[in-house]
Design a protein around this motif. Structure first.
Motif, mmCIF file in Angstrom:
data_model
loop_
_atom_site.group_PDB
_atom_site.id
_atom_site.type_symbol
_atom_site.label_atom_id
_atom_site.label_comp_id
_atom_site.label_asym_id
_atom_site.label_seq_id
_atom_site.Cartn_x
_atom_site.Cartn_y
_atom_site.Cartn_z
ATOM 1 N N LEU A 229 58.052 172.689 64.975
ATOM 2 C CA LEU A 229 58.990 171.788 65.634
ATOM 3 C C LEU A 229 58.574 171.682 67.093
ATOM 4 C CD1 LEU A 229 61.707 170.187 65.857
ATOM 5 C CD2 LEU A 229 62.797 172.406 66.354
ATOM 6 N N GLU A 258 57.747 168.280 63.035
ATOM 7 C CA GLU A 258 58.857 167.486 63.537
ATOM 8 C C GLU A 258 58.819 167.532 65.058
ATOM 9 O OE1 GLU A 258 62.505 168.960 61.892
ATOM 10 O OE2 GLU A 258 61.616 169.281 59.911
ATOM 11 N N ARG A 290 68.744 172.080 67.373
ATOM 12 C CA ARG A 290 67.641 171.736 66.464
ATOM 13 C C ARG A 290 66.734 172.948 66.248
ATOM 14 N NH1 ARG A 290 65.625 165.638 68.253
ATOM 15 N NH2 ARG A 290 67.721 164.760 68.518
ATOM 16 N N PHE A 294 66.197 174.592 62.613
ATOM 17 C CA PHE A 294 64.826 174.642 62.085
ATOM 18 C C PHE A 294 64.462 176.072 61.687
ATOM 19 C CE2 PHE A 294 60.170 174.784 62.635
ATOM 20 C CZ PHE A 294 59.783 173.661 61.907
#
Length: 301
Positions: A229, A258, A290, A294
């Motif tokens: 991420l 991501e 986030r 994640f």
């Protein structure tokens, strides 16, 4: 209580990765031109800490002093002649937890990075903040060591040595009685780049989070396994220029990458939450949830 997914591979397998997967033999400081506490773009004022987020650089010392979580220093052996010092924070739970390593910025371990480990523990992980400059420090971490000294020292730290230390920290963390055999990494600035490179280096890594760190080259990414991420400030052109190559390579490899760019936020926004006319705080409020989602998705559910 979350159901924990156990990573079946043992950490010792990480050492079998060929040295070609971490080709940066001598580290150059790709963040030398960046301030690690970016308050550009607006007047600076200390914000009140926000529950559920890491403390800003200005609030980190108070955060650690008032934390209800158990924490301690550990000295972790890396090889026959070297070791790494680390700040270990435990979640307030009787259940075993995955380990997440917080990799510091280009000035070495700071009180702020220790505060990140505390927030990771608040979010249910064993948070470990290692000092990858342990063997290069001229003074104790508990006394002031200038940012310039840190940047000068980190420019002499090879990526191979950094990865050896991260391997040792991960092995130590997962050997703790409170830990599950699963770990992730989250890094910032220089540490963000090391976090991405650890995903290249370590086949048993569960997840990597990159905060405003440069991306590896396409040939380095050829062996990557762990999901990544990436979280970036919009006002960080030099770092952000490396995102497309990672995106293209990861898509070609069928790997997870991501990434989000937060408009108006600067380099170092998680530490410098007071800056950029509110954009750094807005980015922090979006990026940290986030991050935790994640890590939970790939280390636990």
């Amino acid at each position: 209580m979350r159901r924990i997914l156990i990573v079946s591979a043992v950490l010792a397998a990480a050492g079998s990765v060929a040295a070609s997967s971490t080709r940066q033999a001598v580290a150059t400081d790709e963040h030398a031109g960046h301030e690690s506490h970016d308050i550009s773009g607006g007047s600076f004022s200390i914000l009140q800490p926000v529950q559920g987020l890491p403390a800003s650089g200005a609030n980190a010392a108070a955060r650690i002093a008032s934390s209800p979580r158990r924490a301690a220093w550990a000295t972790i052996r890396v090889g026959p002649t070297d070791s790494v010092r680390a700040w270990v924070v435990y979640p307030q739970t009787s259940a075993k937890a995955p380990v997440v390593i917080a990799i510091h910025e280009n000035t070495g371990l700071t009180t702020w990075a220790r505060g990140v480990a505390d927030q990771l523990a608040a979010d249910g992980f064993i948070g470990i903040a290692p000092d990858l400059l342990t063997m290069k420090r001229t003074g104790n971490l508990d006394t002031e060591w200038s940012a310039d000294s840190g940047r000068a020292a980190i420019s002499t730290l090879s990526n191979d040595d950094a990865q050896r230390m991260l391997d040792a920290v991960a092995k130590y963390g997962m050997s703790l009685p409170e830990a599950l055999p699963a770990y992730g990494v989250v890094g910032f600035c220089w540490g963000g780049a090391r976090s991405f490179l650890h995903a290249v280096h370590a086949p048993t890594l569960g997840a990597a989070v990159v905060y405003y760190g440069t991306s590896p080259s396409a040939d380095q990414l050829a062996v990557i396994r762990a999901p990544v991420l990436g979280l970036y400030g919009g006002n960080d052109a030099r770092v952000n220029a490396t995102i497309p190559r990672a995106d293209s390579a990861m898509k070609t490899l069928g790997r997870t990458f991501e990434h989000s760019i937060f408009e108006g936020a600067g380099h170092g926004f998680l530490r410098g939450q007071e800056g950029a006319n509110g954009a750094n705080m807005k980015a922090t409020q979006e990026a940290w949830p986030r991050t935790i989602a994640f890590l939970r998705r790939h280390l636990a559910s």
